[in-house]
Design a protein around this motif. Structure first.
Motif, PDB file in Angstrom:
ATOM      1  N   TYR A   1      71.271  -8.463   8.154  1.00 38.55           N
ATOM      2  CA  TYR A   1      70.068  -7.731   8.548  1.00 38.55           C
ATOM      3  C   TYR A   1      70.114  -7.346  10.025  1.00 38.55           C
ATOM      4  N   SER A   2      70.533  -8.274  10.876  1.00 39.90           N
ATOM      5  CA  SER A   2      70.591  -7.974  12.313  1.00 39.90           C
ATOM      6  C   SER A   2      71.656  -6.926  12.621  1.00 39.90           C
ATOM      7  N   GLU A   3      72.796  -6.983  11.899  1.00 38.97           N
ATOM      8  CA  GLU A   3      73.841  -5.978  12.116  1.00 38.97           C
ATOM      9  C   GLU A   3      73.372  -4.596  11.673  1.00 38.97           C
ATOM     10  N   LEU A   4      72.702  -4.528  10.517  1.00 41.42           N
ATOM     11  CA  LEU A   4      72.207  -3.238  10.038  1.00 41.42           C
ATOM     12  C   LEU A   4      71.105  -2.692  10.934  1.00 41.42           C
ATOM     13  N   LYS A   5      70.349  -3.586  11.525  1.00 37.29           N
ATOM     14  CA  LYS A   5      69.248  -3.151  12.394  1.00 37.29           C
ATOM     15  C   LYS A   5      69.768  -2.403  13.613  1.00 37.29           C
ATOM     16  N   THR A   6      71.003  -2.695  14.030  1.00 34.77           N
ATOM     17  CA  THR A   6      71.560  -2.021  15.202  1.00 34.77           C
ATOM     18  C   THR A   6      71.901  -0.560  14.924  1.00 34.77           C
ATOM     19  N   ILE A   7      72.230  -0.226  13.661  1.00 40.28           N
ATOM     20  CA  ILE A   7      72.579   1.157  13.331  1.00 40.28           C
ATOM     21  C   ILE A   7      71.481   1.847  12.529  1.00 40.28           C
ATOM     22  N   CYS A   8      70.566   1.083  11.962  1.00 42.45           N
ATOM     23  CA  CYS A   8      69.433   1.643  11.209  1.00 42.45           C
ATOM     24  C   CYS A   8      68.148   1.243  11.930  1.00 42.45           C
ATOM     25  N   PRO A   9      67.714   2.006  12.905  1.00 46.37           N
ATOM     26  CA  PRO A   9      66.577   1.570  13.736  1.00 46.37           C
ATOM     27  C   PRO A   9      65.268   1.443  12.974  1.00 46.37           C
ATOM     28  N   ASN A  10      65.128   2.145  11.845  1.00 50.73           N
ATOM     29  CA  ASN A  10      63.874   2.101  11.086  1.00 50.73           C
ATOM     30  C   ASN A  10      63.925   1.137   9.909  1.00 50.73           C
ATOM     31  N   LEU A  11      64.923   0.271   9.878  1.00 53.61           N
ATOM     32  CA  LEU A  11      65.035  -0.705   8.792  1.00 53.61           C
ATOM     33  C   LEU A  11      63.871  -1.690   8.865  1.00 53.61           C
ATOM     34  N   GLN A  12      63.164  -1.850   7.732  1.00 55.18           N
ATOM     35  CA  GLN A  12      61.985  -2.713   7.695  1.00 55.18           C
ATOM     36  C   GLN A  12      62.201  -3.996   6.908  1.00 55.18           C
ATOM     37  N   GLY A  13      63.078  -3.970   5.908  1.00 51.26           N
ATOM     38  CA  GLY A  13      63.248  -5.172   5.107  1.00 51.26           C
ATOM     39  C   GLY A  13      64.504  -5.123   4.268  1.00 51.26           C
ATOM     40  N   MET A  14      64.900  -6.298   3.770  1.00 50.24           N
ATOM     41  CA  MET A  14      66.080  -6.441   2.929  1.00 50.24           C
ATOM     42  C   MET A  14      65.739  -7.374   1.779  1.00 50.24           C
ATOM     43  N   SER A  15      66.209  -7.045   0.589  1.00 48.58           N
ATOM     44  CA  SER A  15      65.885  -7.839  -0.593  1.00 48.58           C
ATOM     45  C   SER A  15      67.158  -8.302  -1.286  1.00 48.58           C
ATOM     46  N   LEU A  16      67.000  -9.337  -2.093  1.00 49.55           N
ATOM     47  CA  LEU A  16      68.104  -9.912  -2.867  1.00 49.55           C
ATOM     48  C   LEU A  16      68.061  -9.362  -4.281  1.00 49.55           C
ATOM     49  N   ASP A  17      69.231  -9.035  -4.818  1.00 48.99           N
ATOM     50  CA  ASP A  17      69.311  -8.514  -6.178  1.00 48.99           C
ATOM     51  C   ASP A  17      68.743  -9.530  -7.162  1.00 48.99           C
ATOM     52  N   THR A  18      67.990  -9.040  -8.125  1.00 46.19           N
ATOM     53  CA  THR A  18      67.284  -9.923  -9.057  1.00 46.19           C
ATOM     54  C   THR A  18      68.041 -10.162 -10.355  1.00 46.19           C
ATOM     55  N   VAL A  19      69.269  -9.707 -10.461  1.00 40.99           N
ATOM     56  CA  VAL A  19      70.012  -9.852 -11.715  1.00 40.99           C
ATOM     57  C   VAL A  19      71.200 -10.799 -11.564  1.00 40.99           C
ATOM     58  N   HIS A  20      71.729 -10.951 -10.348  1.00 44.40           N
ATOM     59  CA  HIS A  20      72.931 -11.759 -10.164  1.00 44.40           C
ATOM     60  C   HIS A  20      72.729 -13.212 -10.577  1.00 44.40           C
ATOM     61  N   LEU A  21      71.541 -13.746 -10.390  1.00 45.15           N
ATOM     62  CA  LEU A  21      71.302 -15.132 -10.779  1.00 45.15           C
ATOM     63  C   LEU A  21      71.445 -15.297 -12.289  1.00 45.15           C
ATOM     64  N   ALA A  22      70.915 -14.354 -13.059  1.00 48.06           N
ATOM     65  CA  ALA A  22      71.067 -14.409 -14.516  1.00 48.06           C
ATOM     66  C   ALA A  22      72.521 -14.175 -14.924  1.00 48.06           C
ATOM     67  N   MET A  23      73.223 -13.313 -14.206  1.00 48.07           N
ATOM     68  CA  MET A  23      74.637 -13.084 -14.506  1.00 48.07           C
ATOM     69  C   MET A  23      75.456 -14.346 -14.265  1.00 48.07           C
ATOM     70  N   ALA A  24      75.149 -15.074 -13.188  1.00 48.70           N
ATOM     71  CA  ALA A  24      75.857 -16.324 -12.917  1.00 48.70           C
ATOM     72  C   ALA A  24      75.578 -17.353 -14.006  1.00 48.70           C
ATOM     73  N   TRP A  25      74.364 -17.372 -14.527  1.00 47.82           N
ATOM     74  CA  TRP A  25      74.029 -18.264 -15.648  1.00 47.82           C
ATOM     75  C   TRP A  25      74.906 -17.920 -16.853  1.00 47.82           C
ATOM     76  N   GLU A  26      75.058 -16.621 -17.137  1.00 41.00           N
ATOM     77  CA  GLU A  26      75.787 -16.192 -18.329  1.00 41.00           C
ATOM     78  C   GLU A  26      77.290 -16.398 -18.208  1.00 41.00           C
ATOM     79  N   TYR A  27      77.794 -16.677 -16.998  1.00 41.79           N
ATOM     80  CA  TYR A  27      79.200 -17.052 -16.878  1.00 41.79           C
ATOM     81  C   TYR A  27      79.473 -18.380 -17.584  1.00 41.79           C
ATOM     82  N   SER A  28      78.450 -19.215 -17.726  1.00 39.16           N
ATOM     83  CA  SER A  28      78.632 -20.495 -18.413  1.00 39.16           C
ATOM     84  C   SER A  28      78.633 -20.342 -19.923  1.00 39.16           C
ATOM     85  N   THR A  29      78.247 -19.185 -20.429  1.00 40.28           N
ATOM     86  CA  THR A  29      78.235 -18.922 -21.874  1.00 40.28           C
ATOM     87  C   THR A  29      79.165 -17.767 -22.212  1.00 40.28           C
TER      88      THR A  29
END
Length: 361
Positions: free
Chosen positions: A87-115
């Protein structure tokens, strides 16, 4: 990614330090990942092979490939593994950056690696829980409720947040006890599913909560084509690997050129689909075929361009391709690597003969 495996001149990703040191391309010059950027409407804006996907590489590629006016338009970013450093690195080149979010599917994908990458009842329930991070409502607090909350605030107690998310994770692990003890063979160290669910920790939960904040910060008419997290990038990963499935060997410059062509095709079909709506759902290949069915040169333009390549009365010269110099240099490095491996093989073979008392002529 799989498309980076057949690149000539660089060591395999699981090779030893000695093998990497003897490769034609050092580890800093090797291409291991494909860095991709999608826009708000899922348009493929960047598809570039790179050494890694760390914060420094991401910022460097964004600064090189996008003008400053485009970087100023970036307000929110969704990433597979957000961090304060990114976030801090992107803020240096994207001056109007307001927020960053985490993908909501990777956690379920990691679960499905066990099956064995199959959706189970537990992972399906987790996907339903995670879908709440992409939900948008228009509810507002009643004035009486708001006043009562203000009156009941106790300054000697901290604010309690993420309660609903933590309760949902706790209920999930309680109902599906048999699944959470399975080992998830996902990229990186193998862990049990219940260890992956530590994403309810404070900092990681806030990256999830940013999905809700970002969607509420955008206008409602901008949410129709907005993908959930980085799911559209995951679909693009599959498409790239499928395109490079039959390729055995290629140079780095060839990989970059193929990715640029693939990106251009995605942009052409995406643009046509956005501005020329169809009466029914049409596949990407059909839209691209219709978008490129007309030639971009007339016969006169083609003749004029060919005439510019004439060197007096001599024959026509080859066009100067932008990646030809890089490909020639990489071809020479690969040839040097092959020659080095051949000499090493013959030397080891000679030593084997001498060990048995044999000599070659």
């Amino acid at each position: 990614m799989r498309c980076c495996l057949p690149i000539m001149g660089q060591a395999r990703i699981k090779s030893s330090a000695e093998e990497r040191a003897e490769a034609a391309f050092t580890e800093n010059m090797s291409l291991r990942r494909v860095f991709m950027v999608r826009g708000r409407t899922s348009a493929v804006l960047l598809m570039k092979a790179a050494r890694s996907e760390d914060a420094e590489t991401a910022c460097r590629l964004l600064a090189e490939e996008f003008p400053a006016s485009a970087l100023q338009q970036i307000s929110f970013v969704a990433a597979d593994n957000p961090s304060r450093k990114l976030y801090s690195e992107l803020k240096t080149i994207c001056p109007n950056l307001q927020g960053m979010s985490l993908d909501t599917v990777h956690l379920a994908m990691a679960w499905e690696y066990s099956t064995t990458r199959r959706r189970s009842k537990g992972s399906a329930a987790l996907r339903r829980i995670l879908s709440k991070f992409a939900a948008v409502d228009t509810k507002t607090m009643k004035q009486g409720v708001a006043q009562r909350i203000l009156d009941e605030i106790r300054l000697d107690e901290p604010f309690y947040t993420r309660v609903e998310w933590i309760r949902a994770i706790a209920a999930l692990t309680n109902v599906y006890k048999g699944e959470v003890h399975k080992v998830s063979v996902s990229p990186g160290p193998n862990r049990r599913v219940w260890q992956l669910l530590h994403s309810a920790a404070a900092e990681r939960s806030e990256w999830y909560m940013n999905n809700i904040r970002i969607r509420h910060a955008l206008a409602s008419h901008r949410l129709h084509l907005l993908p959930s997290g980085t799911t559209s990038n995951e679909a693009l990963h599959y498409e790239i690997n499928r395109c490079f499935k039959e390729i055995q060997k290629l140079h780095q410059a060839s990989l970059q050129q193929k990715l640029e062509i693939l990106q251009l095709g995605k942009l052409l079909s995406h643009n046509r689909a956005c501005y020329h709506h169809t009466t029914k759902q049409v596949q990407h290949g059909e839209v691209l075929a219709r978008a490129t069915r007309q030639t971009i040169w007339s016969s006169n333009d083609w003749s004029t361009w060919c005439a510019e390549l004439l060197d007096g009365p001599g024959p026509k010269l080859k066009a100067e391709l932008p990646k030809e110099d890089a490909r020639a240099w990489q071809r020479a490095c690969s040839a040097w690597q092959c020659e080095k491996e051949a000499v090493s093989f013959l030397s080891s073979k000679q030593k084997g003969y001498e060990a048995y008392g044999l000599h070659t002529v």
